[in-house]
Design a protein around this motif. Structure first.
Motif, PDB file in Angstrom:
ATOM      1  N   TRP A  86      43.018  10.868 -18.360  1.00 44.30           N
ATOM      2  CA  TRP A  86      42.033   9.914 -17.861  1.00 44.30           C
ATOM      3  C   TRP A  86      42.383   8.451 -18.087  1.00 44.30           C
ATOM      4  O   TRP A  86      41.849   7.578 -17.401  1.00 44.30           O
ATOM      5  CB  TRP A  86      40.678  10.195 -18.501  1.00 44.30           C
ATOM      6  N   PHE A  87      43.259   8.188 -19.060  1.00 46.91           N
ATOM      7  CA  PHE A  87      43.565   6.800 -19.425  1.00 46.91           C
ATOM      8  C   PHE A  87      45.062   6.565 -19.422  1.00 46.91           C
ATOM      9  O   PHE A  87      45.827   7.405 -19.888  1.00 46.91           O
ATOM     10  CB  PHE A  87      43.015   6.464 -20.821  1.00 46.91           C
ATOM     11  N   GLU A  88      45.467   5.410 -18.915  1.00 46.89           N
ATOM     12  CA  GLU A  88      46.888   5.069 -18.956  1.00 46.89           C
ATOM     13  C   GLU A  88      47.240   4.538 -20.344  1.00 46.89           C
ATOM     14  O   GLU A  88      46.393   3.947 -21.020  1.00 46.89           O
ATOM     15  CB  GLU A  88      47.236   4.049 -17.878  1.00 46.89           C
ATOM     16  N   PRO A  89      48.474   4.774 -20.782  1.00 49.20           N
ATOM     17  CA  PRO A  89      48.879   4.215 -22.077  1.00 49.20           C
ATOM     18  C   PRO A  89      48.775   2.694 -22.038  1.00 49.20           C
ATOM     19  O   PRO A  89      49.184   2.058 -21.074  1.00 49.20           O
ATOM     20  CB  PRO A  89      50.338   4.659 -22.220  1.00 49.20           C
ATOM     21  N   ALA A  90      48.225   2.129 -23.090  1.00 50.02           N
ATOM     22  CA  ALA A  90      47.933   0.696 -23.085  1.00 50.02           C
ATOM     23  C   ALA A  90      49.140  -0.161 -23.448  1.00 50.02           C
ATOM     24  O   ALA A  90      49.297  -1.250 -22.916  1.00 50.02           O
ATOM     25  CB  ALA A  90      46.785   0.386 -24.025  1.00 50.02           C
ATOM     26  N   GLY A  91      49.963   0.279 -24.363  1.00 49.57           N
ATOM     27  CA  GLY A  91      51.075  -0.545 -24.803  1.00 49.57           C
ATOM     28  C   GLY A  91      50.676  -1.656 -25.758  1.00 49.57           C
ATOM     29  O   GLY A  91      51.520  -2.389 -26.258  1.00 49.57           O
ATOM     30  N   THR A  92      49.400  -1.800 -25.996  1.00 49.74           N
ATOM     31  CA  THR A  92      48.856  -2.795 -26.914  1.00 49.74           C
ATOM     32  C   THR A  92      47.614  -2.178 -27.556  1.00 49.74           C
ATOM     33  O   THR A  92      46.991  -1.303 -26.955  1.00 49.74           O
ATOM     34  CB  THR A  92      48.513  -4.106 -26.170  1.00 49.74           C
ATOM     35  N   PRO A  93      47.243  -2.578 -28.761  1.00 52.30           N
ATOM     36  CA  PRO A  93      46.042  -1.991 -29.364  1.00 52.30           C
ATOM     37  C   PRO A  93      44.814  -2.156 -28.464  1.00 52.30           C
ATOM     38  O   PRO A  93      44.574  -3.223 -27.902  1.00 52.30           O
ATOM     39  CB  PRO A  93      45.872  -2.780 -30.667  1.00 52.30           C
ATOM     40  N   MET A  94      44.078  -1.078 -28.351  1.00 52.10           N
ATOM     41  CA  MET A  94      42.838  -1.084 -27.578  1.00 52.10           C
ATOM     42  C   MET A  94      41.632  -0.838 -28.482  1.00 52.10           C
ATOM     43  O   MET A  94      40.498  -0.868 -28.017  1.00 52.10           O
ATOM     44  CB  MET A  94      42.890  -0.018 -26.484  1.00 52.10           C
ATOM     45  N   THR A  95      41.899  -0.591 -29.752  1.00 46.16           N
ATOM     46  CA  THR A  95      40.846  -0.311 -30.717  1.00 46.16           C
ATOM     47  C   THR A  95      41.066  -1.175 -31.950  1.00 46.16           C
ATOM     48  O   THR A  95      42.185  -1.254 -32.445  1.00 46.16           O
ATOM     49  CB  THR A  95      40.882   1.174 -31.136  1.00 46.16           C
ATOM     50  N   ALA A  96      40.008  -1.805 -32.403  1.00 48.25           N
ATOM     51  CA  ALA A  96      40.068  -2.593 -33.639  1.00 48.25           C
ATOM     52  C   ALA A  96      38.902  -2.183 -34.527  1.00 48.25           C
ATOM     53  O   ALA A  96      37.795  -1.949 -34.044  1.00 48.25           O
ATOM     54  CB  ALA A  96      39.988  -4.083 -33.333  1.00 48.25           C
ATOM     55  N   LEU A  97      39.172  -2.100 -35.798  1.00 46.95           N
ATOM     56  CA  LEU A  97      38.135  -1.845 -36.783  1.00 46.95           C
ATOM     57  C   LEU A  97      38.017  -3.060 -37.681  1.00 46.95           C
ATOM     58  O   LEU A  97      38.997  -3.784 -37.870  1.00 46.95           O
ATOM     59  CB  LEU A  97      38.489  -0.628 -37.638  1.00 46.95           C
ATOM     60  N   TRP A  98      36.832  -3.257 -38.235  1.00 47.16           N
ATOM     61  CA  TRP A  98      36.617  -4.323 -39.207  1.00 47.16           C
ATOM     62  C   TRP A  98      35.378  -3.988 -40.016  1.00 47.16           C
ATOM     63  O   TRP A  98      34.540  -3.211 -39.601  1.00 47.16           O
ATOM     64  CB  TRP A  98      36.511  -5.703 -38.543  1.00 47.16           C
ATOM     65  N   TRP A  99      35.326  -4.566 -41.197  1.00 48.64           N
ATOM     66  CA  TRP A  99      34.187  -4.340 -42.077  1.00 48.64           C
ATOM     67  C   TRP A  99      33.016  -5.194 -41.626  1.00 48.64           C
ATOM     68  O   TRP A  99      33.187  -6.353 -41.263  1.00 48.64           O
ATOM     69  CB  TRP A  99      34.560  -4.698 -43.512  1.00 48.64           C
ATOM     70  N   VAL A 100      31.827  -4.617 -41.655  1.00 52.72           N
ATOM     71  CA  VAL A 100      30.612  -5.373 -41.339  1.00 52.72           C
ATOM     72  C   VAL A 100      29.624  -5.195 -42.477  1.00 52.72           C
ATOM     73  O   VAL A 100      29.644  -4.174 -43.170  1.00 52.72           O
ATOM     74  CB  VAL A 100      29.964  -4.943 -39.995  1.00 52.72           C
ATOM     75  N   GLY A 101      28.786  -6.182 -42.646  1.00 51.85           N
ATOM     76  CA  GLY A 101      27.753  -6.098 -43.673  1.00 51.85           C
ATOM     77  C   GLY A 101      26.649  -5.140 -43.266  1.00 51.85           C
ATOM     78  O   GLY A 101      26.435  -4.878 -42.078  1.00 51.85           O
ATOM     79  N   GLU A 102      25.947  -4.619 -44.250  1.00 53.03           N
ATOM     80  CA  GLU A 102      24.854  -3.706 -43.974  1.00 53.03           C
ATOM     81  C   GLU A 102      23.833  -4.358 -43.051  1.00 53.03           C
ATOM     82  O   GLU A 102      23.446  -5.507 -43.243  1.00 53.03           O
ATOM     83  CB  GLU A 102      24.176  -3.283 -45.282  1.00 53.03           C
ATOM     84  N   GLY A 103      23.436  -3.643 -42.019  1.00 51.11           N
ATOM     85  CA  GLY A 103      22.464  -4.139 -41.054  1.00 51.11           C
ATOM     86  C   GLY A 103      23.059  -4.936 -39.911  1.00 51.11           C
ATOM     87  O   GLY A 103      22.377  -5.225 -38.938  1.00 51.11           O
ATOM     88  N   HIS A 104      24.332  -5.305 -40.002  1.00 52.59           N
ATOM     89  CA  HIS A 104      24.968  -6.085 -38.938  1.00 52.59           C
ATOM     90  C   HIS A 104      25.310  -5.194 -37.751  1.00 52.59           C
ATOM     91  O   HIS A 104      25.820  -4.092 -37.925  1.00 52.59           O
ATOM     92  CB  HIS A 104      26.236  -6.761 -39.459  1.00 52.59           C
ATOM     93  N   ARG A 105      25.026  -5.681 -36.559  1.00 54.43           N
ATOM     94  CA  ARG A 105      25.400  -4.995 -35.322  1.00 54.43           C
ATOM     95  C   ARG A 105      26.326  -5.926 -34.560  1.00 54.43           C
ATOM     96  O   ARG A 105      25.897  -6.964 -34.053  1.00 54.43           O
ATOM     97  CB  ARG A 105      24.177  -4.651 -34.472  1.00 54.43           C
ATOM     98  N   PRO A 106      27.609  -5.599 -34.502  1.00 59.11           N
ATOM     99  CA  PRO A 106      28.557  -6.496 -33.828  1.00 59.11           C
ATOM    100  C   PRO A 106      28.252  -6.619 -32.346  1.00 59.11           C
ATOM    101  O   PRO A 106      27.679  -5.718 -31.734  1.00 59.11           O
ATOM    102  CB  PRO A 106      29.916  -5.823 -34.072  1.00 59.11           C
TER     103      PRO A 106
END
Length: 142
Positions: A86-106
């Protein structure tokens, strides 16, 4: 995506969205996920003016909870195994994670900023991938 969401090529992926999202919502450690007006997915939200790019953003209590869902939850793991259909290879990051504070909605602005930082600088304490190479800067206290 290799084709529009309403195409026959993505029918199995689209059919899996609601059950996989429901499984996420019920998973241990799940906190929140971005959803569009439908309330079930975020497939109508566009980034980078690309109709073939869909958004998936969620908050989990820990990387371990996210990892358990992503790789061990039957429905999601099945979709993940078939992603090349269903998806073509991106060749670059398509997903990032990061820490968020409690209650924060990015929001999308924050997500784009973190993803672009990861693409430009590689994994850092600001944006990273699984498994997280940096500990939570503000761990919960008992």
């Amino acid at each position: 995506m290799l084709a529009p969401l309403d195409s026959p090529e993505l029918a199995d992926f689209v059919a899996a969205l609601a059950p996989v999202n429901a499984a996420a919502d019920a998973s241990p450690g799940f906190v929140w996920r971005l959803a569009d007006e439908s309330g079930t997915a975020a497939t109508s939200i566009r980034l980078f003016d690309d109709d073939l790019l869909i958004v998936n953003m969620s908050v989990w209590v820990s990387p371990e909870a996210l990892t358990a869902f992503v790789f061990r939850q039957h429905g999601h793991a099945g979709v993940l195994r078939r992603r090349r259909e269903w998806f073509e290879p991106a060749g670059t990051p398509m997903t990032a994670l990061w820490w968020v504070g409690e209650g924060h909605r990015p929001d999308l602005t924050e997500a784009i900023e973190r993803l672009e930082h990861l693409r430009a600088h590689g994994p850092t304490g600001y944006a990273f991938r699984l498994p997280p190479p940096w500990p939570d800067p503000a761990p919960a206290t008992a």
